[in-house]
Design an enzyme around this catalytic site. Structure first.
Site, PDB file in Angstrom:
ATOM      1  N   GLY A  12       0.789  -1.233   0.000  1.00 16.09           N
ATOM      2  CA  GLY A  12       0.000   0.000   0.000  1.00 16.09           C
ATOM      3  C   GLY A  12       0.818   1.280   0.000  1.00 16.09           C
ATOM      4  CG  ASN A  14       1.658   3.397  -5.766  1.00 14.80           C
ATOM      5  OD1 ASN A  14       2.046   4.446  -6.264  1.00 14.80           O
ATOM      6  ND2 ASN A  14       2.228   2.230  -6.037  1.00 14.80           N
ATOM      7  CG  LEU A  88      -1.759  -7.836  -7.411  1.00 16.29           C
ATOM      8  CD1 LEU A  88      -0.757  -8.807  -6.807  1.00 16.29           C
ATOM      9  CD2 LEU A  88      -1.114  -7.060  -8.568  1.00 16.29           C
ATOM     10  CB  ILE A  91     -11.878  -4.214 -12.635  1.00 17.06           C
ATOM     11  CG1 ILE A  91     -10.797  -3.677 -11.693  1.00 17.06           C
ATOM     12  CG2 ILE A  91     -13.187  -3.478 -12.410  1.00 17.06           C
ATOM     13  CD1 ILE A  91     -11.099  -3.838 -10.210  1.00 17.06           C
ATOM     14  CG  ASN A 105      -3.829  -0.531 -12.714  1.00 18.77           C
ATOM     15  OD1 ASN A 105      -3.645  -0.723 -11.511  1.00 18.77           O
ATOM     16  ND2 ASN A 105      -3.175  -1.210 -13.641  1.00 18.77           N
ATOM     17  CG  HIS A 107       1.454  -1.984 -15.170  1.00 19.23           C
ATOM     18  ND1 HIS A 107       1.071  -3.187 -14.609  1.00 19.23           N
ATOM     19  CD2 HIS A 107       2.470  -2.267 -16.019  1.00 19.23           C
ATOM     20  CE1 HIS A 107       1.829  -4.155 -15.103  1.00 19.23           C
ATOM     21  NE2 HIS A 107       2.681  -3.620 -15.965  1.00 19.23           N
ATOM     22  CG  ASP A 148      -1.549  -4.420 -16.601  1.00 14.68           C
ATOM     23  OD1 ASP A 148      -2.005  -3.817 -15.618  1.00 14.68           O
ATOM     24  OD2 ASP A 148      -0.854  -5.449 -16.516  1.00 14.68           O
ATOM     25  CD  GLU A 177       4.645   2.186  -9.211  1.00  9.57           C
ATOM     26  OE1 GLU A 177       3.563   1.926  -8.670  1.00  9.57           O
ATOM     27  OE2 GLU A 177       5.514   1.316  -9.411  1.00  9.57           O
TER      28      GLU A 177
HETATM   29  C1  GAR Z   1       3.237  -1.053  -7.488  1.00 10.83           C
HETATM   30  O1  GAR Z   1       4.525  -1.061  -8.048  1.00 10.83           O
HETATM   31  C2  GAR Z   1       2.184  -1.061  -8.581  1.00 10.83           C
HETATM   32  O2  GAR Z   1       2.544  -0.324  -9.716  1.00 10.83           O
HETATM   33  C3  GAR Z   1       2.116  -2.529  -8.889  1.00 10.83           C
HETATM   34  O3  GAR Z   1       2.149  -3.157  -7.635  1.00 10.83           O
HETATM   35  C4  GAR Z   1       2.956  -2.365  -6.754  1.00 10.83           C
HETATM   36  C5  GAR Z   1       2.185  -2.142  -5.483  1.00 10.83           C
HETATM   37  O4  GAR Z   1       2.985  -1.514  -4.533  1.00 10.83           O
HETATM   38  N1  GAR Z   1       0.928  -2.842  -9.633  1.00 10.83           N
HETATM   39  C6  GAR Z   1       0.883  -3.807 -10.552  1.00 10.83           C
HETATM   40  O5  GAR Z   1       1.828  -4.524 -10.820  1.00 10.83           O
HETATM   41  C7  GAR Z   1      -0.469  -3.931 -11.261  1.00 10.83           C
HETATM   42  N2  GAR Z   1      -0.362  -4.724 -12.416  1.00 10.83           N
HETATM   43  P1  GAR Z   1       2.353  -0.808  -3.264  1.00 10.83           P
HETATM   44  O6  GAR Z   1       1.415  -1.830  -2.607  1.00 10.83           O
HETATM   45  O7  GAR Z   1       3.514  -0.492  -2.386  1.00 10.83           O
HETATM   46  O8  GAR Z   1       1.605   0.414  -3.722  1.00 10.83           O
END
Ligand code: GAR
Length: 193
Positions: A12, A14, A88, A91, A105, A107, A148, A177
């Site tokens: 979490g 992000n 993950l 949707i 989203n 990515h 994606d 990000e």
């Molecule tokens: C992030 O790097 C995000 O971009 C990726 O998962 C990570 C979550 O990190 N998302 C994907 O790969 C979606 N296909 P976080 O839980 O620390 O935010």
């Protein structure tokens, strides 16, 4: 106040970047709730710390029950924008249809490269390093029913450095990000009438 619902399946960070932007008053919005992809993830603790309501997707839900769970939860919170922040699960189409152009989203690659089934988290960065690409980055895009695949809103690139491991590259991308996602949320919420 515009309302956001966040969906997350991991630590979490992000989600935290969104919370921090709101607390620092850079983003004028309210997180109405967090939908956690599974029990025990870091995002749940972050939500609790900031008194944000949490709904955890029960393990082993069949696809119809997952759709119902998501629809009922999201509808209850009445968001202006739904943000997948490291979520993950795919949707369901019913949600995409109900909230057209309101689901985004983040990515960790320069889509359309390294997107789709199996490309998530550290797997993306491993593939980038194995390919020898000189750059990587992150993408914020609208969500459709495929992984994606929706139209791209904005990307940030970072160099892939000699000697990078998937972890060092992931950290460089994650930093981008954390600034890109709140910026795009702000832009989309402000542009709504
Ligand atoms: C992030 O790097 C995000 O971009 C990726 O998962 C990570 C979550 O990190 N998302 C994907 O790969 C979606 N296909 P976080 O839980 O620390 O935010």
């Amino acid at each position: 106040m515009k309302k956001i619902v966040v969906l997350a399946s991991g630590s979490g960070s992000n989600f935290q970047a969104i919370i921090d932007s709101i607390e620092n008053k850079r983003l004028h919005a309210e997180v109405a709730g967090l939908i956690a992809g599974k029990p025990g993830i870091g995002a749940i603790e972050r939500a609790k710390k900031h008194r944000i309501p949490v709904k955890i997707i029960p393990p082993d839900l069949d696809p119809d029950s997952l759709t119902t769970f998501l629809l009922e939860t999201v509808d209850h919170w009445k968001p202006d924008l739904i943000v997948l922040a490291g979520f993950l699960k795919k949707i369901p189409g019913e949600i995409v249809d109900r909230y057209p152009d309101q689901i985004i989203n983040i990515h960790p690659s320069l889509l359309p490269k390294y997107g789709g089934k199996g490309f998530y988290g550290i797997h993306v960065h491993k593939a980038v390093i194995e390919s020898g690409d000189p750059e990587s980055g992150c993408t914020v895009h609208y969500v459709n029913e495929k992984y994606d695949d929706g139209s791209i809103i904005e990307q940030r690139s970072v160099p892939v450095l000699h000697g990078d491991t998937p972890e060092t590259l992931a950290a460089r991308v994650l930093k981008e990000e954390h600034s890109l996602l709140p910026e795009i949320i702000k832009r989309l919420l402000n542009s709504e009438t």
